[in-house]
Design an enzyme around this catalytic site. Structure first.
Site, PDB file in Angstrom:
ATOM      1  N   GLU A   1     103.473  10.374  13.587  1.00  0.00           N
ATOM      2  CA  GLU A   1     103.050  11.602  12.912  1.00  0.00           C
ATOM      3  C   GLU A   1     102.850  12.659  13.993  1.00  0.00           C
ATOM      4  O   GLU A   1     102.598  12.334  15.160  1.00  0.00           O
ATOM      5  CB  GLU A   1     101.781  11.375  12.095  1.00  0.00           C
ATOM      6  CG  GLU A   1     100.486  11.580  12.827  1.00  0.00           C
ATOM      7  CD  GLU A   1     100.243  10.583  13.939  1.00  0.00           C
ATOM      8  OE1 GLU A   1      99.868  11.055  15.025  1.00  0.00           O
ATOM      9  OE2 GLU A   1     100.405   9.377  13.738  1.00  0.00           O
TER      10      GLU A   1
ATOM     11  N   LYS B   1     103.232  13.760  26.619  1.00  0.00           N
ATOM     12  CA  LYS B   1     103.374  12.861  25.462  1.00  0.00           C
ATOM     13  C   LYS B   1     104.490  11.835  25.671  1.00  0.00           C
ATOM     14  O   LYS B   1     104.434  10.718  25.167  1.00  0.00           O
ATOM     15  CB  LYS B   1     103.643  13.677  24.194  1.00  0.00           C
ATOM     16  CG  LYS B   1     102.489  14.572  23.748  1.00  0.00           C
ATOM     17  CD  LYS B   1     101.371  13.783  23.101  1.00  0.00           C
ATOM     18  CE  LYS B   1     100.214  14.689  22.693  1.00  0.00           C
ATOM     19  NZ  LYS B   1      99.037  13.928  22.238  1.00  0.00           N
TER      20      LYS B   1
ATOM     21  N   SER C   1      98.964  19.635  31.115  1.00  0.00           N
ATOM     22  CA  SER C   1      99.529  18.576  30.279  1.00  0.00           C
ATOM     23  C   SER C   1     100.888  18.951  29.707  1.00  0.00           C
ATOM     24  O   SER C   1     101.684  18.082  29.364  1.00  0.00           O
ATOM     25  CB  SER C   1      98.562  18.235  29.146  1.00  0.00           C
ATOM     26  OG  SER C   1      98.193  19.407  28.451  1.00  0.00           O
TER      27      SER C   1
END
Ligand SMILES: Cc1ncc(COP(=O)(O)O)c(C=O)c1O
Length: 419
Positions: A108, A86, A376
């Site tokens: 968010e 991310k 990930s």
């Protein structure tokens, strides 16, 4: 005007009139930044020194031997700063926002990984940060909330609807409509109104580009790439350099949850429950209930527990370029244990869905074939979810002892004599 961009029939920008100009401005600023050497050089430096890129490509030799079949390689995105991919997108969008003269970022988050990455990026770049999070998620993701606050972000619990991610998105959209003059809405997956899906894919494509170069360096011919798919950012970034080629095969793992019925999983591409819809500003495939409302979803991994899917992935799934498979909660948990034991690597629960799919695929291929799975994120963040499953008795005893210690007023964490 590219905010009308579609991937076959998916995508677009379905927003209130007031947000059309901010999206167009974002699109223009993104194109200009990507053509600006100074911006790209600054991003490269942040990737190297802040995120810790390139992340390694690990030959999972023990796992491959025990599983049988193809050689499995792991792209170690979990080694990126803040523990997941991310951050690739968060730092790049934050840098772009700063270039646009914005001083405030809103985001968010569901599981908290994107919120964490955004809060960290904002701290690094000196931007104010507000993270919307459903009240239910605030309660179940306390460690991430604590870390976001430590980074200086304000976490706003959202009390509307089911008080989870989709309600947090609605709240963030509402904020942006009133604040875009000084605020950037930093979307964390390859979804939302155009140009977000293109922008997030571009910023996450660093995963695929590094993988391609590392595979070439090791002399590997890749047969299949496997990634988990929540909204779809790690998958589309990993796949992006390969999409327009005939090979390798591209495999997306969705959250099969505990069963096939609506509310028991989060499969948008493999089940029969999803249909076309326009939600959160874009057209894609969504899980909806019998009233046509966004359906409740279920997955052990909070990051895959989302009712929609990025528009480009939906299109590539329909065209057959990406193959999708649903992985159950229990198969994901088994994959966490398997890679931990054989390789000394703890996959995040999200990534473990890809891990399980990679094991299944590799098992069907010959020994000289190559399957690369994108890890990930790493699994430290999941300790509150996996411990009650893997070590229920010890975990209960630990929590009881912690509670008793807290209630007795005894504080063992006193430093330098000060509370
Ligand atoms: C480790 C990890 N992997 C995958 C995802 C799913 O997101 P995406 O599909 O956008 O990669 C998340 C989301 O929080 C995550 O934390």
């Amino acid at each position: 005007m590219s905010i009308h961009r579609y991937f076959d029939r998916f995508g677009g920008a379905y927003v209130a009139e007031v947000l059309r100009r901010p999206l167009e401005e974002l699109d223009e600023a993104f194109a200009a930044a990507m053509a600006d050497r100074a911006f790209l050089a600054e991003l490269d430096t942040l990737r190297a020194d802040f995120i810790g890129r390139p992340t390694p490509l690990l030959h999972a030799a023990n796992a491959s031997r025990e599983n049988g079949g193809a050689q499995i390689y792991i792209k170690m995105e979990g080694l990126a700063h803040t523990g997941a991919h991310k951050i690739n997108n968060a730092i790049a969008q934050a840098l772009l926002a700063k270039r646009m003269g914005k001083t405030r970022i809103i985001a968010e988050t569901g599981a908290g990984q994107h919120g964490l990455a955004t809060a960290s990026a904002c701290a690094r770049l000196g931007l104010e940060c507000t993270v919307y999070m459903g009240e239910v998620d605030v309660r179940r993701q306390q460690p991430n909330v604590a870390a976001m606050e430590l980074y200086g972000a304000t976490v706003v619990p959202v009390l509307s609807g089911s008080r989870t991610l989709k309600d947090a998105i609605n709240e963030a959209m509402r904020d942006w409509a009133a604040s875009f003059a000084d605020t950037h809405y930093l979307i964390g997956s390859a979804l939302g109104p155009a140009p977000f899906p293109d922008m997030v894919r571009t910023f996450q494509s660093v995963i695929g580009l590094e993988t391609e170069a590392q595979a070439a360096e090791k002399g590997l011919k890749i047969d299949a790439l496997v990634a988990c798919v929540g909204g779809g950012s790690n998958a589309i970034g990993f796949f992006s350099p390969f999409i327009d080629r005939a090979s390798p095969r591209l495999i997306g793992a969705e959250a099969g949850g505990v069963g096939p019925a609506t509310g028991e999983n989060a499969v948008r591409m493999t089940g029969t429950a999803a249909s076309d819809g326009i939600i959160h500003g874009y057209k894609s495939r969504f899980l909806v209930d019998s009233d046509g409302q966004v359906a409740e979803t279920r997955s052990i991994s909070a990051g895959l527990d989302y009712p929609g899917i990025g528009p480009q992935l939906a299109a590539l799934g329909e065209s057959g370029r990406i193959e999708f498979t649903g992985i159950s909660d229990s198969d994901a948990l088994d994959a966490v244990k398997f890679f931990a034991r054989t390789e000394g690597v703890i996959f995040a629960l999200e990534s473990a869905h890809a891990g399980a799919a990679a094991l299944a695929e590799a098992g069907k291929l010959p020994k000289d074939a190559v399957v690369i799975v994108n890890m990930s994120g790493r699994g430290d963040k999941d300790i509150f979810i996996t411990s009650p499953v893997f070590r229920p008795v010890q975990w209960r005893d630990f929590l009881k002892a912690e509670l008793e210690r807290l209630e007795s007023g005894m504080d063992i964490h006193v430093f330098g004599g000060k509370k």
